[in-house]
Design an enzyme around this catalytic site. Sequence first.
Site, PDB file in Angstrom:
ATOM      1  N   GLU A 157     -11.813   4.919  11.960  1.00 26.82           N
ATOM      2  CA  GLU A 157     -11.908   4.001  10.824  1.00 26.82           C
ATOM      3  C   GLU A 157     -11.806   2.559  11.338  1.00 26.82           C
ATOM      4  O   GLU A 157     -10.830   1.849  11.095  1.00 26.82           O
ATOM      5  CB  GLU A 157     -10.814   4.358   9.805  1.00 26.82           C
ATOM      6  N   HIS A 183      -6.977   2.234   5.679  1.00 30.85           N
ATOM      7  CA  HIS A 183      -7.902   3.288   6.112  1.00 30.85           C
ATOM      8  C   HIS A 183      -9.317   2.957   5.651  1.00 30.85           C
ATOM      9  O   HIS A 183      -9.552   1.951   4.998  1.00 30.85           O
ATOM     10  CB  HIS A 183      -7.502   4.632   5.484  1.00 30.85           C
ATOM     11  N   GLU A 235      -8.220   2.425   1.052  1.00 32.97           N
ATOM     12  CA  GLU A 235      -9.417   2.928   1.722  1.00 32.97           C
ATOM     13  C   GLU A 235     -10.475   1.855   1.549  1.00 32.97           C
ATOM     14  O   GLU A 235     -10.900   1.586   0.423  1.00 32.97           O
ATOM     15  CB  GLU A 235      -9.890   4.233   1.065  1.00 32.97           C
ATOM     16  N   ARG A 276     -10.643  11.298  14.993  1.00 35.07           N
ATOM     17  CA  ARG A 276      -9.728  10.875  13.917  1.00 35.07           C
ATOM     18  C   ARG A 276      -8.252  10.868  14.346  1.00 35.07           C
ATOM     19  O   ARG A 276      -7.507   9.951  14.050  1.00 35.07           O
ATOM     20  CB  ARG A 276      -9.905  11.829  12.727  1.00 35.07           C
ATOM     21  N   HIS A 295      -6.088   6.258  11.798  1.00 37.54           N
ATOM     22  CA  HIS A 295      -7.208   7.142  12.113  1.00 37.54           C
ATOM     23  C   HIS A 295      -8.211   6.408  12.995  1.00 37.54           C
ATOM     24  O   HIS A 295      -8.715   5.347  12.644  1.00 37.54           O
ATOM     25  CB  HIS A 295      -7.866   7.641  10.825  1.00 37.54           C
TER      26      HIS A 295
HETATM   27  C1  9B3 Z   1      -3.710  10.797   2.721  1.00 40.98           C
HETATM   28  C2  9B3 Z   1      -2.350  10.898   2.542  1.00 40.98           C
HETATM   29 CL1  9B3 Z   1      -1.482  12.294   3.090  1.00 40.98          CL
HETATM   30  C3  9B3 Z   1      -1.631   9.868   1.921  1.00 40.98           C
HETATM   31  N1  9B3 Z   1      -0.267   9.968   1.740  1.00 40.98           N
HETATM   32  N2  9B3 Z   1      -2.278   8.771   1.506  1.00 40.98           N
HETATM   33  C4  9B3 Z   1      -3.584   8.673   1.688  1.00 40.98           C
HETATM   34  C5  9B3 Z   1      -4.358   9.658   2.296  1.00 40.98           C
HETATM   35  C6  9B3 Z   1      -5.813   9.493   2.487  1.00 40.98           C
HETATM   36  C7  9B3 Z   1      -6.247   9.287   3.917  1.00 40.98           C
HETATM   37  C8  9B3 Z   1      -6.015  10.570   4.713  1.00 40.98           C
HETATM   38  O1  9B3 Z   1      -5.125  10.566   5.557  1.00 40.98           O
HETATM   39  O2  9B3 Z   1      -6.712  11.571   4.522  1.00 40.98           O
HETATM   40  C9  9B3 Z   1      -7.664   8.900   3.913  1.00 40.98           C
HETATM   41 SE1  9B3 Z   1      -8.517   8.792   5.590  1.00 40.98          SE
HETATM   42 ZN    ZN Z   2      -7.735   7.432   7.323  1.00 40.45          ZN
HETATM   43 ZN    ZN Z   3     -10.341   7.685   4.740  1.00 39.52          ZN
END
Ligand code: 9B3
Ligand code: ZN
Ligand code: ZN
Length: 429
Positions: free
Chosen positions: A185, A310, A384, A240, A182
């Site tokens: 980040e 992230h 995160e 993002r 992303h």
């Molecule tokens: C989202 C998904 Cl789909 C996953 N498998 N693991 C972590 C996340 C959280 C991150 C997202 O993509 O929204 C946080 Se920025």
């Molecule tokens: Zn992220």
């Molecule tokens: Zn995040």
Amino acid sequence: MKALLILFVLMNLDKLLKTAHCTETQDQVLSITPKTQEQVDILKNVSTQYETALWQPVSPHYIKEDTQVHLYVPANSSETVKDLLKRHAITHEVLLANPNELIEMQMRNDSTDPRSSSTFYERYHSLENIYFWINRTQQDNPDTVKVILIGSSFEKRPLYVLKLSVNNRPNKKAMWIDCGIHAREWISPAFCLWFVQYSLSFYQSNKEITNILDNMDVYILPVLNPDGYHYTWTTNRMWRKNRSTNMSTKCIGVDLNRNFDANWCTEGASDQPCTEIYCGAFPESEPETQAVADFLRSHKDIVQIYFSIHSYSQMLLFPYSCTLEEAENHSELLEMVREAAQKIQRHYRNIYKYGSGANTIYLAPGGSDDWAYKLGIKYSFTFELQDRGSYGFLLPPSHISKACNEALLAVKTIALKVVEKTQAPTTPA
Ligand code: 9B3
Ligand code: ZN
Ligand code: ZN
């Protein structure tokens, strides 16, 4: 006396005007907590209009009663948005009164020589300088660092993976770390650089990293989404997604962490190209996703651990995010992140939540960690990093070292556990 006063006012006129002007028309980040369903609906509406950028939650879909919403409001929408909030009796706090100053601070000192000062790793770097750093790191460490080109982005930027390898033991296993899925980040790519630097500096002197590197190679992808990252440096700090275009829409970008083939585009992702969680036209439709997936597929027999970095909200997550079902080794993974979070709390006095993604943040399909897990990489994690919403995506450079050291401690804790679990016993029973 009067003349002096007039002189003073004249001399400072620019400053006085600027202050007055700025309080009127600055960008701001607001923290808003809706109390009723009506307020929720208003907020959902606001966050999809007026060029605002939703920081938390990731999509208007997740806005609910009594839960904080962090919203970036650009100067030109500020009055309209605040009026609207006021009219519906929605109270807000100003989380960041001057994000532009923070943004400027984050882009400062990104000198063209990445080694110009000892604090290189405590600053954020443009994509160009990260490429430069990759090249230099390889040149300076020809015996341990190899650079592998695994593919290219939508805008044809190279995707480089650094391979750290300190010996050629037979049957050596490996760990993968990717950063910068992303774009906004920024602490994430900073962590990948930090990790490489730490490994190269402390191999042989730090017991844990020595043990880890003796037993596994490390593949590091510092910027998985180079087009998006570049765009955050040049055009929109809050971007993002990647930067892919599509004939059928004027909206740009796919959420690369919704584009992997794990319950792809079910609840928690969107098939609408204009949303922040757009899953793409089909699984692995994006060249960045495909490059990573191809690489991992062809290395799945050696890669034991998958990490994706992230921000923000301080969480150590493991599969599944795409379903509420428990992973087959759920309790083993839970124990690992629990230990990591505990160590962070002891060493750095900072709290990280931990658990499976679906239980800890939200149900979300198409993520890289779930996909890697389903591929057979049984130790798969998404971290995160800092913070918990004070600065959000605009974490000041002065916080980089603590944020990275915390994450490093978690990576080391988990990697050591895996080495321990999978190492052949030294003394046969
Ligand atoms: C989202 C998904 Cl789909 C996953 N498998 N693991 C972590 C996340 C959280 C991150 C997202 O993509 O929204 C946080 Se920025
Ligand atoms: Zn992220
Ligand atoms: Zn995040």
